[in-house]
Write a protein that holds these residues in place. Structure first.
Motif, PDB file in Angstrom:
ATOM      1  N   LYS A  98      18.827   3.159  -7.280  1.00 26.26           N
ATOM      2  CA  LYS A  98      19.437   2.145  -8.138  1.00 26.26           C
ATOM      3  C   LYS A  98      18.514   0.956  -8.376  1.00 26.26           C
ATOM      4  N   ASP A  99      17.967   0.401  -7.331  1.00 24.79           N
ATOM      5  CA  ASP A  99      17.118  -0.802  -7.439  1.00 24.79           C
ATOM      6  C   ASP A  99      15.680  -0.425  -7.129  1.00 24.79           C
ATOM      7  N   GLN A 100      14.926  -0.101  -8.140  1.00 23.15           N
ATOM      8  CA  GLN A 100      13.558   0.352  -7.942  1.00 23.15           C
ATOM      9  C   GLN A 100      12.576  -0.822  -7.907  1.00 23.15           C
ATOM     10  N   ILE A 101      11.483  -0.604  -7.194  1.00 19.94           N
ATOM     11  CA  ILE A 101      10.375  -1.558  -7.179  1.00 19.94           C
ATOM     12  C   ILE A 101       9.291  -0.959  -8.070  1.00 19.94           C
ATOM     13  N   PRO A 102       8.990  -1.561  -9.208  1.00 17.13           N
ATOM     14  CA  PRO A 102       8.018  -0.962 -10.138  1.00 17.13           C
ATOM     15  C   PRO A 102       6.671  -0.707  -9.463  1.00 17.13           C
ATOM     16  N   ASN A 103       6.072   0.421  -9.821  1.00 17.69           N
ATOM     17  CA  ASN A 103       4.779   0.758  -9.227  1.00 17.69           C
ATOM     18  C   ASN A 103       3.696  -0.244  -9.598  1.00 17.69           C
ATOM     19  N   TRP A 104       3.824  -0.827 -10.779  1.00 19.49           N
ATOM     20  CA  TRP A 104       2.797  -1.802 -11.172  1.00 19.49           C
ATOM     21  C   TRP A 104       2.815  -3.019 -10.245  1.00 19.49           C
ATOM     22  N   VAL A 105       3.995  -3.338  -9.702  1.00 18.00           N
ATOM     23  CA  VAL A 105       4.083  -4.434  -8.733  1.00 18.00           C
ATOM     24  C   VAL A 105       3.323  -4.061  -7.458  1.00 18.00           C
ATOM     25  N   ALA A 106       3.503  -2.803  -7.023  1.00 15.35           N
ATOM     26  CA  ALA A 106       2.830  -2.350  -5.804  1.00 15.35           C
ATOM     27  C   ALA A 106       1.313  -2.328  -5.980  1.00 15.35           C
ATOM     28  N   TYR A 107       0.855  -1.696  -7.070  1.00 16.37           N
ATOM     29  CA  TYR A 107      -0.591  -1.602  -7.298  1.00 16.37           C
ATOM     30  C   TYR A 107      -1.205  -2.986  -7.518  1.00 16.37           C
ATOM     31  N   GLY A 108      -0.549  -3.787  -8.348  1.00 15.83           N
ATOM     32  CA  GLY A 108      -1.061  -5.128  -8.605  1.00 15.83           C
ATOM     33  C   GLY A 108      -1.047  -5.997  -7.366  1.00 15.83           C
ATOM     34  N   GLY A 109       0.017  -5.862  -6.568  1.00 19.69           N
ATOM     35  CA  GLY A 109       0.103  -6.636  -5.337  1.00 19.69           C
ATOM     36  C   GLY A 109      -0.998  -6.280  -4.362  1.00 19.69           C
ATOM     37  N   TYR A 110      -1.270  -4.970  -4.215  1.00 17.93           N
ATOM     38  CA  TYR A 110      -2.313  -4.552  -3.271  1.00 17.93           C
ATOM     39  C   TYR A 110      -3.684  -5.039  -3.726  1.00 17.93           C
ATOM     40  N   ILE A 111      -3.983  -4.818  -4.996  1.00 23.41           N
ATOM     41  CA  ILE A 111      -5.306  -5.209  -5.498  1.00 23.41           C
ATOM     42  C   ILE A 111      -5.471  -6.723  -5.445  1.00 23.41           C
ATOM     43  N   SER A 127       0.809  -1.217   0.000  1.00 22.59           N
ATOM     44  CA  SER A 127       0.000   0.000   0.000  1.00 22.59           C
ATOM     45  C   SER A 127       0.841   1.265   0.000  1.00 22.59           C
ATOM     46  N   ILE A 128       2.086   1.183   0.458  1.00 25.67           N
ATOM     47  CA  ILE A 128       2.884   2.387   0.666  1.00 25.67           C
ATOM     48  C   ILE A 128       4.118   2.441  -0.229  1.00 25.67           C
ATOM     49  N   VAL A 129       4.438   1.344  -0.938  1.00 30.90           N
ATOM     50  CA  VAL A 129       5.662   1.284  -1.749  1.00 30.90           C
ATOM     51  C   VAL A 129       5.757   2.414  -2.781  1.00 30.90           C
ATOM     52  N   PRO A 130       4.675   2.773  -3.495  1.00 34.22           N
ATOM     53  CA  PRO A 130       4.819   3.829  -4.512  1.00 34.22           C
ATOM     54  C   PRO A 130       5.220   5.193  -3.946  1.00 34.22           C
ATOM     55  N   LEU A 131       5.071   5.383  -2.645  1.00 36.37           N
ATOM     56  CA  LEU A 131       5.359   6.695  -2.056  1.00 36.37           C
ATOM     57  C   LEU A 131       6.724   6.762  -1.387  1.00 36.37           C
ATOM     58  N   ARG A 154      15.050  -2.903  -2.663  1.00 41.82           N
ATOM     59  CA  ARG A 154      14.553  -4.253  -2.937  1.00 41.82           C
ATOM     60  C   ARG A 154      14.909  -5.217  -1.804  1.00 41.82           C
ATOM     61  N   SER A 155      16.131  -5.108  -1.291  1.00 45.40           N
ATOM     62  CA  SER A 155      16.511  -5.992  -0.186  1.00 45.40           C
ATOM     63  C   SER A 155      15.698  -5.666   1.060  1.00 45.40           C
ATOM     64  N   MET A 156      15.376  -4.385   1.253  1.00 48.84           N
ATOM     65  CA  MET A 156      14.535  -3.995   2.393  1.00 48.84           C
ATOM     66  C   MET A 156      13.132  -4.581   2.243  1.00 48.84           C
ATOM     67  N   PHE A 157      12.590  -4.483   1.036  1.00 51.17           N
ATOM     68  CA  PHE A 157      11.235  -4.980   0.801  1.00 51.17           C
ATOM     69  C   PHE A 157      11.174  -6.497   0.964  1.00 51.17           C
TER      70      PHE A 157
END
Length: 697
Positions: free
Chosen positions: A389-402, A181-185, A507-510
């Motif tokens: 450097k190592d981004q988490i794509p927003n589509w992963v966040a939105y898709g994961g939440y939904i 829910s919070i990854v994109p921010l 990414r390692s944090m997530f």
């Protein structure tokens, strides 16, 4: 007393980040030296930060910390920040292993601060689930054991007996949603608004210091001190066991201030755990607990008991919510709700004003670039480079939440038929907004209000469903949904801040947060079940009263039954406590805003902390005040040593005493009893016992 990231245990009265502000103040020159000290140290790729040794260490430490948090949840609910212990023990375990390999010439990858951050993140995520899982609060409140004590809503549709299977299924269903829910921010919170997240920042400073030569030497000394106090605490707990064959026996029932005070729950119970907790929690938290105990058990309850037969029936059992127990529980709930409402409103106002102020400033875009050690802001250059450097794509966040929300909406009604799919759709629709508010507010103040959002969810959904349709269970289950989302969101943002300051990959944090959450979804119910089968959980007079089980059910009963279920004059007193909580918080905020010279606001007691002893008494507050006194005298004697080794001593006391619960529970399950009962009697009762024994002989 969160509390894990932010003020995780705000309902329990602890303030996490106890050393955060002091740590940051003491690191005023950090901007100049930190990343330059690591300039020649290679930062491993994110996959190499998630090493097998780090994950194994995190698994073992998570088990230890789950036992600690479970025991604290089931006794008083006062849970201190365990981040220092997690970071320190993680460093000690892996450093010992790598040192051994290095001596044997087998070391392939050196131990880095990024690995240390992964371990700390996993352990804190795991212990966070141990708190927000509700095994000692909203889930326990569903059980027939707690329902029998509540004298209301004790019908089949409003009771759900605990089972290991559905608890694990429920946690897996709700615990991961908040992470997405919070990854994109993350870039907005960390880089644009530059929120401080004091606990995350303090943890990063701690880990950074461990991996410098000077910090490593101090860490070794801290580990040695922690191990010594751990052994002493464990042996002391073992010694006490021999004198406690039953409830009312042993050192835990020592009438320190006399038998009359003991009847009003004023005594020191020789708990090393809560002495250690007192050394970690701020002084005012412990004093507030003691003030609440004196006001309730010293003044209010004795006065209300004089109205027995008038305000409430004299024939009621001691645990009935329509008797004296009702005043204890509902007045505590009123004060907690008043404190919670104030902080939720205050945080929303503060978040809104901060966002408006930030929106007025000229926004700047941040692009990746190569850092230069000659730059006047070398730290920020390095941190920005590796954070982007190592981004988490927003589509992963939105898709994961939904996707996870849809799964939850389908699965949860099978576990709790009282909660329909449309209730869950509403909950998941508003949850991201509340998660943002909580994560943003936590970044500003270090306070996580997850349990407050959970309490308000109980009232809303229990009233919506109604008593006849299982509103009690629906309210408690919705609390779990909301609390897990809001709590894990602020946890993750704290970890992103820690990772940002230690050059750990997002990414390692997530993934470390996901790993810690996953293992705890299994581990937490198993640890709870271990205690649940070994001890009489939820007994108000026993060793594990689990006070929040009854309190959370009481909140649900308020939602479905309204104030008509309260005993006489309880509503008026509850309103008074509600108002007092708001006034205390208002006074503190006004003093903090207008008065800075003497910082008088520090001496305003916490309403949330004052409410906890209303139900339990003062014995644990006295333990914690003893811990504060030890730390205070130590600081007067040698402030630097107290600062360096105080957290290690406290952590050792907590770990040793808490882990004795494992062999003690095994002995209980095996039917092995302690050989001695040490009990204290008044002189007159002792004479009667002697006379009875003489007659019998």
């Amino acid at each position: 007393m969160e509390r894990r990231p932010g003020r995780r245990a705000e309902e329990e009265g602890s303030e996490r980040g106890w050393d955060a502000h002091e740590t940051m103040a003491g690191k005023a020159d950090e901007k100049i030296v930190v990343e330059e000290a690591f300039k020649d140290t290679e930062v491993p790729p994110w996959r190499q930060q998630l090493t097998a040794r780090a994950l194994v260490s995190a698994l073992l430490l998570s088990l230890v910390f789950n036992f600690i948090v479970c025991k604290l949840n089931l006794t008083t609910g006062v849970i201190p920040s365990l981040n220092v212990a997690a970071g320190l023990l993680g460093f000690a375990m892996v450093k010992a292993w790598t040192s051994l390999l290095e001596r044997c010439g087998l070391l392939r990858q050196p131990f880095t601060r990024q690995e240390n951050t992964v371990i700390q993140t996993c352990v804190v995520a795991s212990s966070g689930i141990a708190f927000s899982s509700g095994t000692a609060s909203y889930l326990l409140g569903m059980s027939s054991l707690i329902a029998a004590q509540s004298d209301g809503g004790n019908t089949p549709v409003n009771v759900k007996n605990l089972s290991l299977g559905w608890i694990i299924a429920f946690l897996f269903t709700v615990s991961f949603v908040g992470l997405f829910s919070i990854v994109p921010l993350r870039k907005t919170m960390i880089m644009k608004y530059k929120l401080t997240y004091p606990s995350g920042t303090a943890t990063a400073f701690l880990i950074n210091s461990f991996h410098t030569p000077k910090g490593a030497k101090l860490a070794k000394k801290q580990v040695a001190v922690l191990f010594k106090t751990f052994c002493l605490s464990f042996v002391w707990a073992c010694f006490q066991w021999f004198f406690a064959v039953a409830d009312g026996c042993g050192f835990v029932s020592f009438p320190t201030f006399g038998l009359q005070a003991f009847k009003q729950r004023f005594y020191f119970d020789f708990s090393a755990t809560y002495v250690g907790v007192g050394m970690i929690c701020p002084y005012m938290v412990n004093i507030s607990l003691l003030i609440g105990a004196v006001l309730s058990w010293g003044i209010m309850w004795p006065l209300i008991e004089t109205k027995k037969g008038d305000w409430y029936s004299a024939d009621l059992s001691a645990s009935s919510l329509h008797g004296i127990q009702g005043y204890r529980v509902f007045l505590a709930i009123a004060m907690m709700l008043g404190d919670g409402l104030f902080h939720v409103v205050f945080m929303l106002i503060k978040t809104t004003s901060s966002l408006i102020a930030n929106s007025k400033q000229e926004s700047s875009t941040i692009a990746p670039y190569e850092s230069d050690s000659s730059s006047p802001d070398f730290n920020e250059d390095q941190r920005t480079l590796y954070f982007l450097k190592d981004q988490i794509p927003n589509w992963v966040a939105y898709g994961g939440y939904i996707g996870l929300a849809v799964i939850s909406i389908i699965v949860i009604p099978f576990i709790f038929p009282q909660l329909k799919f449309y209730h869950l759709m509403v909950a998941y629709a508003i949850a991201p907004l509340l998660a943002f508010c909580n994560a943003y507010g936590c970044g500003l103040t270090d306070w996580s209000l997850a349990s407050n959002y959970g309490k308000f969810a109980i009232i809303i959904f229990s009233a919506w469903v109604g008593l006849e349709h299982g509103g009690v269970i629906a309210g408690l289950a919705s609390c779990g949904v909301m609390m897990n989302i809001v709590s894990t969101a602020s946890d993750l943002m704290q970890d992103f801040k820690t990772g940002y300051l230690t050059l750990s990959s997002p990414r390692s944090m997530f993934f470390s947060q996901v790993y810690g959450t996953a293992i705890s979804c299994v581990m937490t119910p198993l640890v709870f079940w271990f205690f649940y089968k070994a001890y009489p959980i939820g007994d108000p007079t026993g060793s594990f009263p689990a006070p929040y089980g009854l309190m959370y059910r009481g909140i649900a009963l308020l939602g479905v039954e309204g104030v008509s279920s309260l005993p006489k004059n309880c509503l008026a007193l509850a309103i008074l406590c509600f108002v007092v909580a708001i006034v205390l918080n208002l006074i503190k905020e006004l003093l903090q805003h207008f008065e800075t010279k003497h910082r008088i606001y520090r001496f305003v007691p916490s309403a949330m902390c004052m409410a906890i002893p209303f139900y339990l008494g003062s014995y644990f507050a006295i333990d914690m005040c003893v811990g504060s006194l030890i730390l205070f005298l130590w600081e007067r004697s040698n402030r630097q040593k107290a600062k360096d080794f105080g957290p290690a001593v406290a952590s050792g006391l907590i770990c040793g005493d808490s882990l004795w619960g494992v062999p003690a529970a095994i002995l209980s399950l095996a039917g092995v009893q302690a050989p001695i009962c040490m009990k204290f009697l008044s002189a007159s009762v002792n004479q009667k016992v002697d006379a009875f024994l003489e007659e019998g002989s």
